[in-house]
Design an enzyme around this catalytic site. Structure first.
Site, PDB file in Angstrom:
ATOM      1  N   ASN A  70      40.041  40.363   9.220  1.00 16.58           N
ATOM      2  CA  ASN A  70      38.735  40.735   8.403  1.00 16.58           C
ATOM      3  C   ASN A  70      38.901  40.512   7.156  1.00 16.58           C
ATOM      4  O   ASN A  70      39.880  40.875   6.180  1.00 16.58           O
ATOM      5  CB  ASN A  70      38.960  42.279   8.644  1.00 16.58           C
ATOM      6  CG  ASN A  70      37.694  42.811   7.830  1.00 16.58           C
ATOM      7  OD1 ASN A  70      36.496  43.011   8.606  1.00 16.58           O
ATOM      8  ND2 ASN A  70      37.543  43.233   6.736  1.00 16.58           N
ATOM      9  N   ASN A 128      -6.888  -3.931  17.516  1.00 16.06           N
ATOM     10  CA  ASN A 128      -5.589  -4.581  17.773  1.00 16.06           C
ATOM     11  C   ASN A 128      -4.421  -3.771  17.004  1.00 16.06           C
ATOM     12  O   ASN A 128      -4.293  -3.379  16.136  1.00 16.06           O
ATOM     13  CB  ASN A 128      -5.562  -5.916  16.966  1.00 16.06           C
ATOM     14  CG  ASN A 128      -4.209  -6.541  17.304  1.00 16.06           C
ATOM     15  OD1 ASN A 128      -3.696  -6.542  18.419  1.00 16.06           O
ATOM     16  ND2 ASN A 128      -3.923  -7.417  16.398  1.00 16.06           N
ATOM     17  N   ASN A 186      40.381  27.928  -4.315  1.00 20.25           N
ATOM     18  CA  ASN A 186      41.017  26.676  -3.768  1.00 20.25           C
ATOM     19  C   ASN A 186      41.219  25.608  -4.791  1.00 20.25           C
ATOM     20  O   ASN A 186      41.754  24.529  -4.425  1.00 20.25           O
ATOM     21  CB  ASN A 186      40.030  26.362  -2.713  1.00 20.25           C
ATOM     22  CG  ASN A 186      38.651  25.898  -3.142  1.00 20.25           C
ATOM     23  OD1 ASN A 186      38.200  26.435  -4.030  1.00 20.25           O
ATOM     24  ND2 ASN A 186      38.105  24.917  -2.598  1.00 20.25           N
ATOM     25  N   ARG A 242       0.782  -1.231   0.112  1.00 24.11           N
ATOM     26  CA  ARG A 242       0.051  -0.127  -0.133  1.00 24.11           C
ATOM     27  C   ARG A 242       0.714   1.242   0.055  1.00 24.11           C
ATOM     28  O   ARG A 242       0.510   2.460  -0.262  1.00 24.11           O
ATOM     29  CB  ARG A 242      -0.823  -0.042   1.189  1.00 24.11           C
ATOM     30  CG  ARG A 242      -1.995  -1.025   1.188  1.00 24.11           C
ATOM     31  CD  ARG A 242      -2.855  -1.196   2.327  1.00 24.11           C
ATOM     32  NE  ARG A 242      -1.838  -2.329   3.153  1.00 24.11           N
ATOM     33  CZ  ARG A 242      -2.142  -2.775   4.482  1.00 24.11           C
ATOM     34  NH1 ARG A 242      -3.452  -2.433   4.900  1.00 24.11           N
ATOM     35  NH2 ARG A 242      -1.499  -3.616   5.098  1.00 24.11           N
TER      36      ARG A 242
HETATM   37  C1  UD1 Z   1      -1.954  -6.140  11.384  1.00 27.96           C
HETATM   38  C2  UD1 Z   1      -2.679  -6.885  12.497  1.00 27.96           C
HETATM   39  C3  UD1 Z   1      -3.983  -6.293  12.610  1.00 27.96           C
HETATM   40  C4  UD1 Z   1      -3.631  -5.044  13.223  1.00 27.96           C
HETATM   41  C5  UD1 Z   1      -2.797  -4.241  12.372  1.00 27.96           C
HETATM   42  C6  UD1 Z   1      -2.179  -2.561  13.475  1.00 27.96           C
HETATM   43  C7  UD1 Z   1      -2.475  -9.330  11.624  1.00 27.96           C
HETATM   44  C8  UD1 Z   1      -2.793 -10.697  11.117  1.00 27.96           C
HETATM   45  N1  UD1 Z   1      -3.146  -8.219  11.571  1.00 27.96           N
HETATM   46  O1  UD1 Z   1      -2.454  -5.918  10.291  1.00 27.96           O
HETATM   47  O2  UD1 Z   1      -4.630  -7.122  13.680  1.00 27.96           O
HETATM   48  O3  UD1 Z   1      -4.904  -4.251  13.467  1.00 27.96           O
HETATM   49  O4  UD1 Z   1      -1.655  -4.986  12.157  1.00 27.96           O
HETATM   50  O5  UD1 Z   1      -1.346  -2.235  12.722  1.00 27.96           O
HETATM   51  O6  UD1 Z   1      -1.441  -9.489  12.507  1.00 27.96           O
HETATM   52  N2  UD1 Z   1       5.042  -8.829   8.565  1.00 27.96           N
HETATM   53  C9  UD1 Z   1       5.842  -9.563   8.044  1.00 27.96           C
HETATM   54  N3  UD1 Z   1       5.931 -10.958   7.547  1.00 27.96           N
HETATM   55  C10 UD1 Z   1       4.537 -11.219   7.140  1.00 27.96           C
HETATM   56  C11 UD1 Z   1       3.558 -10.043   7.206  1.00 27.96           C
HETATM   57  C12 UD1 Z   1       3.640  -8.932   7.662  1.00 27.96           C
HETATM   58  O7  UD1 Z   1       7.186  -9.519   8.760  1.00 27.96           O
HETATM   59  O8  UD1 Z   1       4.457 -12.156   6.443  1.00 27.96           O
HETATM   60  C13 UD1 Z   1       5.201  -7.526   8.872  1.00 27.96           C
HETATM   61  C14 UD1 Z   1       5.248  -6.237   8.248  1.00 27.96           C
HETATM   62  O9  UD1 Z   1       6.341  -5.901   7.726  1.00 27.96           O
HETATM   63  C15 UD1 Z   1       4.456  -5.245   9.113  1.00 27.96           C
HETATM   64  C16 UD1 Z   1       3.851  -6.050  10.311  1.00 27.96           C
HETATM   65  O10 UD1 Z   1       4.372  -7.283  10.162  1.00 27.96           O
HETATM   66  O11 UD1 Z   1       5.811  -4.422   9.650  1.00 27.96           O
HETATM   67  C17 UD1 Z   1       2.309  -5.906  10.211  1.00 27.96           C
HETATM   68  O12 UD1 Z   1       1.863  -6.429   8.951  1.00 27.96           O
HETATM   69  P1  UD1 Z   1       0.836  -5.616   8.131  1.00 27.96           P
HETATM   70  O13 UD1 Z   1       0.791  -6.500   6.531  1.00 27.96           O
HETATM   71  O14 UD1 Z   1       0.953  -4.166   7.835  1.00 27.96           O
HETATM   72  O15 UD1 Z   1      -0.529  -5.893   8.864  1.00 27.96           O
HETATM   73  P2  UD1 Z   1      -1.759  -5.467   8.947  1.00 27.96           P
HETATM   74  O16 UD1 Z   1      -2.658  -5.560   7.768  1.00 27.96           O
HETATM   75  O17 UD1 Z   1      -1.838  -3.917   9.192  1.00 27.96           O
HETATM   76 CA    CA Z   2       0.354  -2.566   9.190  1.00 30.94          CA
END
Ligand code: UD1
Ligand code: CA
Length: 456
Positions: free
Chosen positions: A376, A169, A385, A16
């Site tokens: 000065n 969450n 330079n 996104r």
């Molecule tokens: C997640 C939570 C959601 C919460 C929200 C808060 C889950 C399933 N959902 O959703 O409940 O409200 O965050 O901001 O946990 N990442 C990995 N590996 C993966 C997927 C994600 O390392 O396979 C990392 C991403 O880089 C990121 C974080 O985990 O830093 C969160 O992942 P993201 O896909 O942004 O989750 P949300 O859809 O925002």
């Molecule tokens: Ca997120």
């Protein structure tokens, strides 16, 4: 005390964001989001910090170089639960705190309150939740009639009824390591996104008889996850306000603070006044009683006390007590400005030292120079330079007076107490106490104008 290990999730692609850069490397207040989260993990006293990397991992590891962070690779991004599982080797004992690399705003105080709540309540797993007016996109906290935690449903999996829930969450969770390990092994990916959700772990632990707490934190901004550039701008605004509040409460005056930008690692002394349009970046340190701005852009610079800087750009330099800079000066890297030095309008300084009490009032270039005390430099002096291949040093010793529009062709030295006549082009060293004149002698042709007009 049990060991506290913090696992930070930062492997995701960040679709996104629509960016070539991994999402967690986008900056808030001049520092990558992942760095904010690593700093927080250290501040709350983690014994170990483990970062799960995947997408763009080389760049993320580079960003955190030399910071005692351990890296675990998640080659395929199969969900937040799967990501934590990659750190299975660390789930043998102690407490596990999970933080998300895309949530940079959580404060030390709120996180500490959450950890104490978890420990005091003897919970097996806890999470931070909060109330959002618009909870779209976040996982929702579902509670039973008694208000007890039941489960988390992701926005995409939620029913219309569940989507009405405003408690969301944050992604921050604290677990008993062994229970977390078991629960991760029980995860399924039978959901809308076909992912292994970390959020399902709470329900699993609860069903195994564990005590779960969803701890509602009061400042909902701190919980914000940054998924796109709109959220990034919102996070920036929030974080800037936090930084500016902090410094104002520490005794820094800001005129129109909404126009001032201060990065995370900047430090500012008491009774310093920041005028509108000031930008303080990198590892800039400012002493007491300074006046900075209007419109100053200062990066990685060390500024002592009582310094004034107006409408100027300053990078990687050092400025001593009571120096005045600007308006419209440009101090490039390695400018070393002494006590009470005056750098005036349209002066550029680079890789040069200017010692105490010297004046460079207007329209001058000081490059690769060493200027002594009480010198000065008149209007329009140029330190020549560069010969097209190499840079050379110009030395101007104490009390020398360099007249206007002088070229100092480096390498060259102007001795102590020497004078240089205006308009000189100096190619040879000027001895101590001498007057150097290096220009064509003037010729006046008398009555020339009249003759010229008649001839026409
Ligand atoms: C997640 C939570 C959601 C919460 C929200 C808060 C889950 C399933 N959902 O959703 O409940 O409200 O965050 O901001 O946990 N990442 C990995 N590996 C993966 C997927 C994600 O390392 O396979 C990392 C991403 O880089 C990121 C974080 O985990 O830093 C969160 O992942 P993201 O896909 O942004 O989750 P949300 O859809 O925002
Ligand atoms: Ca997120």
């Amino acid at each position: 005390m049990k060991k506290l290990k913090t696992i930070i999730l930062a492997a995701g692609y960040g679709k996104r964001m629509k960016s070539k850069l991994p999402k967690v490397l986008h900056k808030v207040s001049g520092v990558s989001m992942i760095q904010h989260v690593v700093d927080l993990a250290k501040e709350i006293g983690s014994d170990q910090v483990i970062c799960v990397v995947g997408h763009g991992r080389e760049l993320v590891e580079e960003d955190l170089k030399g910071q005692s962070v351990e890296f675990v690779v998640q080659a395929q991004q199969l969900g937040t639960g799967h990501a934590v599982k990659m750190a299975d080797a660390y789930l043998d004992d102690g407490e596990i705190l999970v933080l998300f690399g895309d949530a940079p705003l959580m404060s030390h105080a709120s996180l500490q309150a959450f950890i104490s709540h978890h420990r005091d309540g003897g919970y097996h797993a806890s999470l931070i939740s909060t109330l959002f007016e618009d909870p779209t996109g976040y996982g929702r906290i579902i509670r039973d009639e008694k208000g007890q935690f039941e489960k988390i449903v992701e926005h995409k999996d939620a029913t219309d009824q569940e989507r009405l829930v405003k408690e969301i969450n944050s992604g921050i969770g604290l677990f008993d390591a062994k229970l977390l390990r078991n629960a991760l092994n029980a995860l399924k990916n039978d959901n809308q996104q076909g992912e292994y959700y970390l959020t399902d772990v709470f329900e699993v632990i609860k069903n195994q008889g564990g005590n779960i707490s969803a701890y509602v934190t009061p400042d909902h901004y701190e919980v914000m996850g940054v998924n796109d550039r709109l959220a990034l701008a919102e996070a920036e605004l929030y974080h800037q306000n936090r930084i500016k509040r902090y410094w104002m409460l520490e005794g820094v005056t800001m005129i129109m603070p909404e126009s001032i930008y201060i990065e995370k690692n900047v430090k500012i002394g008491q009774d310093t006044l920041l005028q509108p349009g000031t930008r303080l970046r990198g590892k800039t340190v400012i002493g007491e009683d300074c006046e900075i701005g209007p419109d100053a852009d200062i990066a990685d610079t060390h500024i002592a006390n009582g310094v004034s800087i107006k409408y100027s750009v300053v990078t990687k330099s050092v400025i001593d007590d009571k120096a005045t800079i600007g308006p419209f000066a440009y101090l490039r890297p390695k400018s070393n400005i002494g006590k009470s030095v005056k750098i005036g309008d349209f002066v550029e300084v680079k890789n040069s030292t200017i010692e105490e009490g010297s004046k460079v009032s207007h329209l001058t270039y000081v490059g690769d120079g060493h200027v002594g005390k009480n010198v000065n430099l008149g209007c329009g002096v140029v330190f020549v330079n560069y010969d097209g291949k190499n840079k050379h040093l110009t030395v101007v010793e104490d009390n020398a007076f360099v007249g206007c529009n002088t070229n100092l062709i480096a390498p060259v030295k102007v001795g102590k107490d020497a004078y240089i006549a205006a308009g000189s082009t100096i190619t040879e060293d000027v001895p101590e106490g001498a007057l150097a004149i290096a220009r064509e002698r003037q010729v006046n042709k008398t009555d020339w104008s009249n003759k010229y007009q008649k001839d026409k």
